[in-house]
Design a protein around this motif. Structure first.
Motif, PDB file in Angstrom:
ATOM      1  N   GLN A  54     -15.079  -4.338 -30.303  1.00 41.17           N
ATOM      2  CA  GLN A  54     -15.349  -2.928 -30.561  1.00 41.17           C
ATOM      3  C   GLN A  54     -14.079  -2.125 -30.851  1.00 41.17           C
ATOM      4  O   GLN A  54     -14.161  -0.965 -31.231  1.00 41.17           O
ATOM      5  CB  GLN A  54     -16.134  -2.328 -29.391  1.00 41.17           C
ATOM      6  N   LEU A  55     -12.925  -2.760 -30.712  1.00 41.89           N
ATOM      7  CA  LEU A  55     -11.669  -2.083 -31.005  1.00 41.89           C
ATOM      8  C   LEU A  55     -11.392  -2.092 -32.504  1.00 41.89           C
ATOM      9  O   LEU A  55     -11.774  -3.045 -33.202  1.00 41.89           O
ATOM     10  CB  LEU A  55     -10.508  -2.770 -30.272  1.00 41.89           C
ATOM     11  N   ASP A  56     -10.719  -1.065 -32.984  1.00 39.33           N
ATOM     12  CA  ASP A  56     -10.271  -1.066 -34.372  1.00 39.33           C
ATOM     13  C   ASP A  56      -9.020  -1.935 -34.476  1.00 39.33           C
ATOM     14  O   ASP A  56      -8.542  -2.486 -33.476  1.00 39.33           O
ATOM     15  CB  ASP A  56     -10.006   0.365 -34.847  1.00 39.33           C
TER      16      ASP A  56
ATOM     17  N   ASP B 240     -17.771   3.705 -19.085  1.00 35.32           N
ATOM     18  CA  ASP B 240     -18.126   4.921 -19.815  1.00 35.32           C
ATOM     19  C   ASP B 240     -16.880   5.754 -20.122  1.00 35.32           C
ATOM     20  O   ASP B 240     -16.745   6.284 -21.231  1.00 35.32           O
ATOM     21  CB  ASP B 240     -19.134   5.756 -19.027  1.00 35.32           C
ATOM     22  N   HIS B 241     -15.971   5.856 -19.166  1.00 34.74           N
ATOM     23  CA  HIS B 241     -14.721   6.600 -19.378  1.00 34.74           C
ATOM     24  C   HIS B 241     -13.930   5.989 -20.539  1.00 34.74           C
ATOM     25  O   HIS B 241     -13.464   6.705 -21.436  1.00 34.74           O
ATOM     26  CB  HIS B 241     -13.897   6.577 -18.088  1.00 34.74           C
ATOM     27  N   GLU B 242     -13.786   4.683 -20.537  1.00 27.96           N
ATOM     28  CA  GLU B 242     -13.042   4.013 -21.608  1.00 27.96           C
ATOM     29  C   GLU B 242     -13.767   4.143 -22.946  1.00 27.96           C
ATOM     30  O   GLU B 242     -13.122   4.295 -23.989  1.00 27.96           O
ATOM     31  CB  GLU B 242     -12.826   2.535 -21.267  1.00 27.96           C
ATOM     32  N   TRP B 243     -15.089   4.081 -22.921  1.00 24.99           N
ATOM     33  CA  TRP B 243     -15.870   4.197 -24.158  1.00 24.99           C
ATOM     34  C   TRP B 243     -15.642   5.565 -24.798  1.00 24.99           C
ATOM     35  O   TRP B 243     -15.409   5.658 -26.002  1.00 24.99           O
ATOM     36  CB  TRP B 243     -17.340   3.962 -23.849  1.00 24.99           C
ATOM     37  N   GLN B 244     -15.680   6.614 -23.985  1.00 24.10           N
ATOM     38  CA  GLN B 244     -15.438   7.960 -24.513  1.00 24.10           C
ATOM     39  C   GLN B 244     -13.999   8.085 -25.034  1.00 24.10           C
ATOM     40  O   GLN B 244     -13.761   8.715 -26.067  1.00 24.10           O
ATOM     41  CB  GLN B 244     -15.735   9.017 -23.440  1.00 24.10           C
ATOM     42  N   HIS B 245     -13.063   7.481 -24.336  1.00 20.63           N
ATOM     43  CA  HIS B 245     -11.655   7.486 -24.756  1.00 20.63           C
ATOM     44  C   HIS B 245     -11.503   6.767 -26.101  1.00 20.63           C
ATOM     45  O   HIS B 245     -10.835   7.262 -27.009  1.00 20.63           O
ATOM     46  CB  HIS B 245     -10.811   6.818 -23.669  1.00 20.63           C
ATOM     47  N   LEU B 246     -12.152   5.610 -26.224  1.00 17.14           N
ATOM     48  CA  LEU B 246     -12.088   4.853 -27.479  1.00 17.14           C
ATOM     49  C   LEU B 246     -12.726   5.644 -28.616  1.00 17.14           C
ATOM     50  O   LEU B 246     -12.150   5.741 -29.716  1.00 17.14           O
ATOM     51  CB  LEU B 246     -12.763   3.490 -27.329  1.00 17.14           C
ATOM     52  N   LEU B 247     -13.890   6.212 -28.387  1.00 19.08           N
ATOM     53  CA  LEU B 247     -14.557   6.976 -29.444  1.00 19.08           C
ATOM     54  C   LEU B 247     -13.702   8.152 -29.907  1.00 19.08           C
ATOM     55  O   LEU B 247     -13.646   8.443 -31.112  1.00 19.08           O
ATOM     56  CB  LEU B 247     -15.931   7.454 -28.984  1.00 19.08           C
ATOM     57  N   ALA B 248     -13.018   8.807 -28.988  1.00 22.55           N
ATOM     58  CA  ALA B 248     -12.141   9.921 -29.360  1.00 22.55           C
ATOM     59  C   ALA B 248     -10.986   9.433 -30.228  1.00 22.55           C
ATOM     60  O   ALA B 248     -10.618  10.079 -31.217  1.00 22.55           O
ATOM     61  CB  ALA B 248     -11.615  10.615 -28.109  1.00 22.55           C
ATOM     62  N   LYS B 249     -10.415   8.288 -29.878  1.00 26.61           N
ATOM     63  CA  LYS B 249      -9.338   7.716 -30.691  1.00 26.61           C
ATOM     64  C   LYS B 249      -9.848   7.345 -32.083  1.00 26.61           C
ATOM     65  O   LYS B 249      -9.200   7.609 -33.086  1.00 26.61           O
ATOM     66  CB  LYS B 249      -8.740   6.480 -30.014  1.00 26.61           C
ATOM     67  N   LEU B 250     -11.017   6.717 -32.122  1.00 23.09           N
ATOM     68  CA  LEU B 250     -11.570   6.283 -33.403  1.00 23.09           C
ATOM     69  C   LEU B 250     -11.937   7.458 -34.293  1.00 23.09           C
ATOM     70  O   LEU B 250     -11.822   7.367 -35.519  1.00 23.09           O
ATOM     71  CB  LEU B 250     -12.793   5.391 -33.182  1.00 23.09           C
ATOM     72  N   ALA B 251     -12.375   8.542 -33.718  1.00 23.24           N
ATOM     73  CA  ALA B 251     -12.722   9.733 -34.512  1.00 23.24           C
ATOM     74  C   ALA B 251     -11.519  10.198 -35.326  1.00 23.24           C
ATOM     75  O   ALA B 251     -11.667  10.671 -36.453  1.00 23.24           O
ATOM     76  CB  ALA B 251     -13.212  10.854 -33.603  1.00 23.24           C
ATOM     77  N   LEU B 252     -10.337  10.007 -34.789  1.00 25.10           N
ATOM     78  CA  LEU B 252      -9.111  10.427 -35.474  1.00 25.10           C
ATOM     79  C   LEU B 252      -8.556   9.365 -36.421  1.00 25.10           C
ATOM     80  O   LEU B 252      -8.131   9.678 -37.522  1.00 25.10           O
ATOM     81  CB  LEU B 252      -8.035  10.792 -34.443  1.00 25.10           C
ATOM     82  N   ARG B 253      -8.535   8.126 -35.990  1.00 19.27           N
ATOM     83  CA  ARG B 253      -7.810   7.123 -36.781  1.00 19.27           C
ATOM     84  C   ARG B 253      -8.695   6.157 -37.568  1.00 19.27           C
ATOM     85  O   ARG B 253      -8.202   5.458 -38.452  1.00 19.27           O
ATOM     86  CB  ARG B 253      -6.829   6.349 -35.890  1.00 19.27           C
ATOM     87  N   ASP B 254      -9.991   6.127 -37.275  1.00 19.10           N
ATOM     88  CA  ASP B 254     -10.896   5.247 -38.015  1.00 19.10           C
ATOM     89  C   ASP B 254     -12.309   5.850 -37.991  1.00 19.10           C
ATOM     90  O   ASP B 254     -13.203   5.330 -37.314  1.00 19.10           O
ATOM     91  CB  ASP B 254     -10.883   3.843 -37.411  1.00 19.10           C
ATOM     92  N   PRO B 255     -12.504   6.961 -38.731  1.00 17.18           N
ATOM     93  CA  PRO B 255     -13.802   7.653 -38.692  1.00 17.18           C
ATOM     94  C   PRO B 255     -14.990   6.764 -39.060  1.00 17.18           C
ATOM     95  O   PRO B 255     -16.080   6.931 -38.507  1.00 17.18           O
ATOM     96  CB  PRO B 255     -13.626   8.788 -39.707  1.00 17.18           C
ATOM     97  N   GLN B 256     -14.784   5.825 -39.951  1.00 15.84           N
ATOM     98  CA  GLN B 256     -15.886   4.942 -40.336  1.00 15.84           C
ATOM     99  C   GLN B 256     -16.324   4.070 -39.150  1.00 15.84           C
ATOM    100  O   GLN B 256     -17.512   3.929 -38.874  1.00 15.84           O
ATOM    101  CB  GLN B 256     -15.452   4.064 -41.514  1.00 15.84           C
TER     102      GLN B 256
ATOM    103  N   HIS C   1     -15.793   4.813 -36.025  1.00 15.87           N
ATOM    104  CA  HIS C   1     -16.342   5.761 -35.060  1.00 15.87           C
ATOM    105  C   HIS C   1     -17.821   5.997 -35.340  1.00 15.87           C
ATOM    106  O   HIS C   1     -18.658   5.951 -34.433  1.00 15.87           O
ATOM    107  CB  HIS C   1     -15.561   7.081 -35.101  1.00 15.87           C
ATOM    108  N   ASP C   2     -18.149   6.273 -36.601  1.00 14.69           N
ATOM    109  CA  ASP C   2     -19.544   6.526 -36.971  1.00 14.69           C
ATOM    110  C   ASP C   2     -20.423   5.319 -36.670  1.00 14.69           C
ATOM    111  O   ASP C   2     -21.568   5.459 -36.243  1.00 14.69           O
ATOM    112  CB  ASP C   2     -19.649   6.898 -38.450  1.00 14.69           C
ATOM    113  N   MET C   3     -19.871   4.123 -36.877  1.00 16.44           N
ATOM    114  CA  MET C   3     -20.617   2.895 -36.624  1.00 16.44           C
ATOM    115  C   MET C   3     -20.880   2.695 -35.124  1.00 16.44           C
ATOM    116  O   MET C   3     -21.949   2.239 -34.729  1.00 16.44           O
ATOM    117  CB  MET C   3     -19.839   1.701 -37.179  1.00 16.44           C
ATOM    118  N   LEU C   4     -19.907   3.072 -34.288  1.00 19.18           N
ATOM    119  CA  LEU C   4     -20.011   2.782 -32.857  1.00 19.18           C
ATOM    120  C   LEU C   4     -20.589   3.907 -32.003  1.00 19.18           C
ATOM    121  O   LEU C   4     -21.062   3.656 -30.898  1.00 19.18           O
ATOM    122  CB  LEU C   4     -18.629   2.415 -32.293  1.00 19.18           C
ATOM    123  N   ARG C   5     -20.572   5.135 -32.499  1.00 18.93           N
ATOM    124  CA  ARG C   5     -20.936   6.244 -31.613  1.00 18.93           C
ATOM    125  C   ARG C   5     -22.372   6.169 -31.127  1.00 18.93           C
ATOM    126  O   ARG C   5     -22.688   6.678 -30.056  1.00 18.93           O
ATOM    127  CB  ARG C   5     -20.623   7.577 -32.258  1.00 18.93           C
TER     128      ARG C   5
END
Length: 142
Positions: A10-12, A97-113, A115-119
């Motif tokens: 799930q990591l970019d 859940d904490h890490e998931w929200q942290h990852l999604l926030a990072k992905l929103a900035l550096r890999d929006p595509q 992010h959209d796939m995983l949110r």
């Protein structure tokens, strides 16, 4: 240093490479081969195992497996032990859940595509971890 409880798939790209490098550093710390990061809070859960070096090596093998699946070349010769397929470390659902929200926030900035796939997805955990009920880990820097 971020040693994710989230499954490496799930990591970019940047997250996977950073996880590999930072966990290799953690392996050196747990081997006593470096003076830095010796009190890093992310290492608490590995130190709590019977064999912290074995635990971190098992973690790294799963990261390398994901790299292989993506046709990346991570040097497994750097790993100091074979994986232990029976080893499990507990992680709380609150931590995941904490890490998931942290990852999604990072992905929103550096890999929006990505992010959209995983949110809309649910987090999967690294195969070393077993999810149990509970809050965010005490060692987590918030």
């Amino acid at each position: 240093m971020r040693i994710w409880s989230i499954h490496p798939e799930q990591l970019d790209v940047r997250g996977l490479v950073a996880c590999w490098r930072e966990t290799l550093l953690a392996q050196k710390v747990l081997q006593g081969l470096t003076k830095g990061y010796t009190r890093h809070p992310q290492l608490v859960r590995f130190r709590a195992t019977d064999d912290p070096v074995q635990a971190i090596a098992t973690y790294l093998h799963a990261v390398a497996d994901e790299a292989d699946a993506r046709a990346y070349s991570f040097n497994r010769a750097l790993l100091v032990a074979a994986p232990d397929p029976d080893l499990r470390i507990e992680v709380t659902d609150g931590q995941v859940d904490h890490e998931w929200q942290h990852l999604l926030a990072k992905l929103a900035l550096r890999d929006p595509q990505r992010h959209d796939m995983l949110r809309a997805a649910s987090p999967r955990v690294h195969p070393l971890f077993e999810v149990v009920p509970g809050p965010v880990a005490d060692w987590e820097v918030r």
